[in-house]
Design a protein around this motif. Sequence first.
Motif, PDB file in Angstrom:
ATOM      1  N   PRO A   1      -8.668   1.883   7.282  1.00 39.50           N
ATOM      2  CA  PRO A   1      -7.314   1.157   8.026  1.00 39.50           C
ATOM      3  C   PRO A   1      -6.725   1.182   7.006  1.00 39.50           C
ATOM      4  CG  PRO A   1      -8.963  -0.400   9.006  1.00 39.50           C
ATOM      5  CD  PRO A   1     -10.228   0.898   8.485  1.00 39.50           C
TER       6      PRO A   1
ATOM      7  N   SER B   1      -3.100   3.429   6.636  1.00 37.41           N
ATOM      8  CA  SER B   1      -2.377   2.288   6.751  1.00 37.41           C
ATOM      9  C   SER B   1      -1.000   2.298   5.560  1.00 37.41           C
ATOM     10  CB  SER B   1      -1.978   0.846   7.261  1.00 37.41           C
ATOM     11  OG  SER B   1      -2.838   0.578   6.105  1.00 37.41           O
TER      12      SER B   1
ATOM     13  N   THR C   1       0.091   6.153   5.270  1.00 36.87           N
ATOM     14  CA  THR C   1       1.438   5.741   6.508  1.00 36.87           C
ATOM     15  C   THR C   1       3.327   5.569   6.007  1.00 36.87           C
ATOM     16  OG1 THR C   1       0.054   5.661   7.656  1.00 36.87           O
ATOM     17  CG2 THR C   1       2.202   5.970   8.596  1.00 36.87           C
TER      18      THR C   1
ATOM     19  N   GLY D   1       3.439   5.630  13.364  1.00 37.85           N
ATOM     20  CA  GLY D   1       2.514   4.725  12.752  1.00 37.85           C
ATOM     21  C   GLY D   1       1.958   3.934  13.330  1.00 37.85           C
TER      22      GLY D   1
ATOM     23  N   PRO E   1      -3.805   3.086  14.830  1.00 35.85           N
ATOM     24  CA  PRO E   1      -5.017   3.185  15.063  1.00 35.85           C
ATOM     25  C   PRO E   1      -5.564   3.072  16.451  1.00 35.85           C
ATOM     26  CG  PRO E   1      -2.941   1.750  15.470  1.00 35.85           C
ATOM     27  CD  PRO E   1      -2.154   2.481  15.051  1.00 35.85           C
TER      28      PRO E   1
ATOM     29  N   TYR F   1       5.462  -3.165   5.814  1.00 31.87           N
ATOM     30  CA  TYR F   1       4.988  -1.872   6.710  1.00 31.87           C
ATOM     31  C   TYR F   1       3.423  -1.544   7.428  1.00 31.87           C
ATOM     32  CZ  TYR F   1       4.766   2.433  10.077  1.00 31.87           C
ATOM     33  OH  TYR F   1       4.448   3.442  10.709  1.00 31.87           O
ATOM     34  N   PRO F   2       2.495  -1.387   5.747  1.00 28.05           N
ATOM     35  CA  PRO F   2       1.175  -1.040   5.892  1.00 28.05           C
ATOM     36  C   PRO F   2       0.857  -2.173   6.438  1.00 28.05           C
ATOM     37  CG  PRO F   2       2.402   0.254   3.784  1.00 28.05           C
ATOM     38  CD  PRO F   2       4.029  -1.517   4.448  1.00 28.05           C
TER      39      PRO F   2
ATOM     40  N   LEU G   1       0.959  -3.161  10.056  1.00 27.86           N
ATOM     41  CA  LEU G   1       0.049  -1.908  10.871  1.00 27.86           C
ATOM     42  C   LEU G   1      -1.702  -2.152  10.301  1.00 27.86           C
ATOM     43  CD1 LEU G   1       0.833   1.644   9.357  1.00 27.86           C
ATOM     44  CD2 LEU G   1       0.641   0.694  11.682  1.00 27.86           C
TER      45      LEU G   1
ATOM     46  N   ASN H   1      -3.160  -2.854  14.370  1.00 24.09           N
ATOM     47  CA  ASN H   1      -5.185  -2.131  13.894  1.00 24.09           C
ATOM     48  C   ASN H   1      -5.581  -3.154  14.720  1.00 24.09           C
ATOM     49  OD1 ASN H   1      -5.755   0.136  13.193  1.00 24.09           O
ATOM     50  ND2 ASN H   1      -5.306  -0.344  10.930  1.00 24.09           N
TER      51      ASN H   1
END
Lengths: 602, 554
Positions: A430, A434, A437, A475, A479, A589-590, A593, A597
């Motif tokens: 993940p 992420s 992304t 995005g 997940p 942002y990651p 994410l 997730n």
Amino acid sequence: MGLLSDPNRRRALIGMLTRLNAPICMICYMAGVAWFMGLAFEPFTLRTYMSENAMGSTMVEERFPAGERALATGREFAAHKKKTGGMPVDWLVRTMQARGLEVYTQRFSRKLPFPDEDKERYMVKGTNVYGILRAPRAPRTEALVLSAPCSPGNENNQAVGILLGLAQYFRSQIYWAKDIIFLVNEHDLIGMQAWLEGYHHTNTTGMDWSPLQGRGGSIQAALSLELSSDVVTSLDLVLEGLNGQLPNLDLANLFYAFCQKIGVLCTTQGKLPRNDWDTTSGYSHAVQTMMLMVLKQASSRPWGDHGLFLRYHIEAASIKGVNSFRPYKTDATTVGRLLEGMYRKLNNLLERLHQSYFFYLMPSLTRFVSIGYYMPAFGLLALILLLRALDLWVQLSSPPTRTTEDACPPLCPLSAPQPASPGVLSILTPLVISHLTGVALYTLPVLSQELAVEHFPVSETEAVVLTAIAIYTAGLALPHNTHRLLAGEGTEQGWKVLKLVAVLYLAVLLGCTALINFSLVFPERGLLVGVNDPGLTLLFAVFFFQELQETPVTLQEGWMLYLSVISQGILDHALYGSLLYPLAALLVYPCWLLFWNILFWK
Amino acid sequence: CARAPMYDFQEELVIRPLHSGDIYASFQFRTVWDADFMGDQKVSHYRLFPKSLGQVITKFSVRELHISFTQGYWRTMQWGQPYLPSPPGAELWVWFQDTVTDVDGTWKELTNVLSGIFCASLNFIDSTNTVQPSASFKPLGIGNVTDHSFLRYATLPREIVCTENLTPWKKLLPCGSKAGLSVLLKSEKLFHSTFHSQAVHVRPVCQDPQCRTTSMELRQTLNVVFDLHTSGQGKREWSLFKMFSRTLTEACPLASSSKVYVDVTDNPQVRPFELSPATPLLTQAVVLGDRRTYSVYDLTQQASFGSSRSLNMLLRWKAADGEMLRPLLHSERYVAGYGLQAGEIHTLIYNHHPYRAFPVLLLSAVPWYLRLYIHTLTVSSKGKDNRPSYIHYQPSKDRERPHLLEMLLQLPPNSVTEVTVEFERALLKWTEYTPDPNHGFYVGSSVISALVPSVVAMDTNSTLDRPLFSSFFPCKEEASYFMRVYTEPLLVNLPTPDFSMPYNVICLTCTVVAVGYGSLYNLLTRTFQVDEPSPGLAKRIANVIRRFRGVPLL
């Protein structure tokens, strides 16, 4: 540590922290928010005061007499501007030369990554004109800058008029110790960026500019003047620069001192300082002013032409003339005298402005909150994350050992947990996905604009913004699919490891951001709540900002504004090197994410 | 004693109206003394020559001494070339005689003595700002010395020049400020100007054409530029009275010649200004490669003063005139980059000559706290690499000596040559910062010395009032002339600690040591052992009783 080396007491402490984790977090959160809101409460803030000796005790006289003539020059400038349909370079060069300045021009051109629809520009070509007043018997080592933009339409003509009027008056004075550069920049910030890059011979954003022929040494301070009416009711001071940088507080103090001396109404964030702090309306006024400053700083963009100077460690501010419906008006002579006074005091500086604060928030022009007072609010918020992380860590390490407690030596609970192989793998995937992304969100919108324009009936700008939103939304779906590929799918252990990593990630991210741009932490704090995603936070910030400015917008307008804010954010990064867009796309942002997730882990 | 030493004193003032509307006044006072300082005979009788300087020169075995104090920067692009260039601040360069054994020690003493004579902070000259240029500063007097170990050069770019420097300078004049041209030197006017420079040059010159014996020459010069807007109220009209608030009434009685020159070169053809009272005396000279015409007022002639018994020249412009001839050589220097870690020094040298290339010597002395990365040195003209034909580089030593970089460059015609070198800003020890560290630190001017092709030689097509046979080869009178251009000094900010910090630092360090180190030490040295669970109450009571009884505990 003494506490921790005693296994019994350590166990007790950890037990208490895990048992009371949720209440402690709640208390920290409340205390953090309360502390922050308390910053706007007047008894908790300090009054501004002049720290710099060279500007404090030395008295200067303001004698600028020629406001009317300056306005006439402004009108002449407007006529020439209209005639040439842009910067009247020749006229400006001649006028400045007639005033005894050394005049130089600089041409620049810049192709934006995509068309800017707010300002309607794409291929930008322009010329900056600047004249240097050489200080008598000075060796060209120090300079001050006064700038006024050459704006399209009927704006800022008076500013250029006053600039030229001051140039003429300053030229006949003997007391200057620093060169004074009078700059008229075209295409507002792009011109300013070109000039500053030319002056310092750097190129950070890939702009084309012709080299400068004349310089005045190291620039000590700069003011940018924006004035579009013959009379003003008040002057507004703008401090927020690129990436939330602020000039030294003494520059604001200097402005305030002269407003008081000359009797001009002065504001910051368009809000007058008020005295009724003990009333609700007075307090909410201060909160509004401070929140506006926080939001403007968080936006990381320069809020005036001065904003780009700050990167070069040049203290700078913009002064904007406001003409509202108040009855009491100030004429151009008074504005000129105010500037004269400020320049004479800056001229007296023996050192760069460094005595006062560089990190502060202003709930009004007369009050400030220094870094020492606002950092605890952030500390309390960051503490929550660490407490959560500690809780997870304990949970992760203790359950398998609890049954065999007697066999375990006392140091066992804090030693590293048995590396759960599915756990490590399951968080690596993940994390990588992420971030990928995030990279896509950072690069694709600008790269794929042509493709989007070809296939969809949208303009380039819309293409960029909509691509960004599309990638962002895509995005969100990730997940649901990613973790199914993994071995450690759905295990409690894996979930906790991921959450631990995400919480620590966020803590580090917040900590680093707080050091660079404190105000950015508060929008980011939205992430703490968990589901609050960066996109929504931004949308909320847009509406909140309009509300604070007392220009509420409808949902439709708000949405349009939201789209233009995204495109401006990307442009600010490409044109001036603002860090907000890469920070949001590549890190925030990651990070968010990861939380997303976690939410859909099972 | 064979014969009494001969003295000669001349005074001279040149006034040059500048194209910008400003006016340039240059004073020169020359004292020549036919005495051999370099010989072993002891000189003790001084007449016109200032004793204070004479003794210094004898004591420290100085061959040549050049010292200048300047306030302001000469604007070559507006004003053209000065008669005697000088960098902002103080500059001192000295050639010692080759009998001096400890040059550095003598130099140190000399700067301290001069500091007292001229009331200036020359005592701040030490090894960290002294260099030995290998090529840029050759002796100006007679003598063919090439060993530059006897040369010392230093600048103090931060030196402020004011009346306290002017007064001792005036005291060196034979007439003081009592008579002659020096009555014009009133500080309230001289320092109400845009440029002020005063200098003292001492050098040996030939006494006779065969040069069998030498004389000592002392030249005192003072250059000043008055500004059109601040001193001239914006009117293109200058008079001696407006400039100096004095007029001339007599020559210095001790002077063998006392003259005022006014540069009227552009006057005869275009007549941009008129000069009154007019003088019949005209003289022509090639100055700085250009043929100039001067009106001369001889103050030793009573006729110069007219009926009013005072001379007050008046220059009145008839029209603001057009472009001036661009100076053939000028330069610019600045620091590029931002942040407090690294930076780049750019030196731009312009050659405006339309078709002639000429070589220049560039000298820059950079203080040690800017660590030059000499491998990043690039020289380029017209976008192409321009390899210097001679480089002399002496690296700096921290707190001991500065960087010295000398280069011989060929400037292509009509070009800009850019010399760049990167540097890193050093972090000083906290006692090494000046009292005002946030002001920045100065880097003295670079010196560009050049043999510039003369303007007179430039017009190959002009047959103006010259016979044809004299003008075929371009190599005419003074085909090129020596010129020195000084660049701007630089003001560089170094990383500066917050000096109110020490208290905070002490608190923080103590806390870190107490909490961090203390507990870590505690953890590392403590031995851990499993503690017995505490015995029950009955057992403890039993143990107390056992201790009383003297039997082993349970």
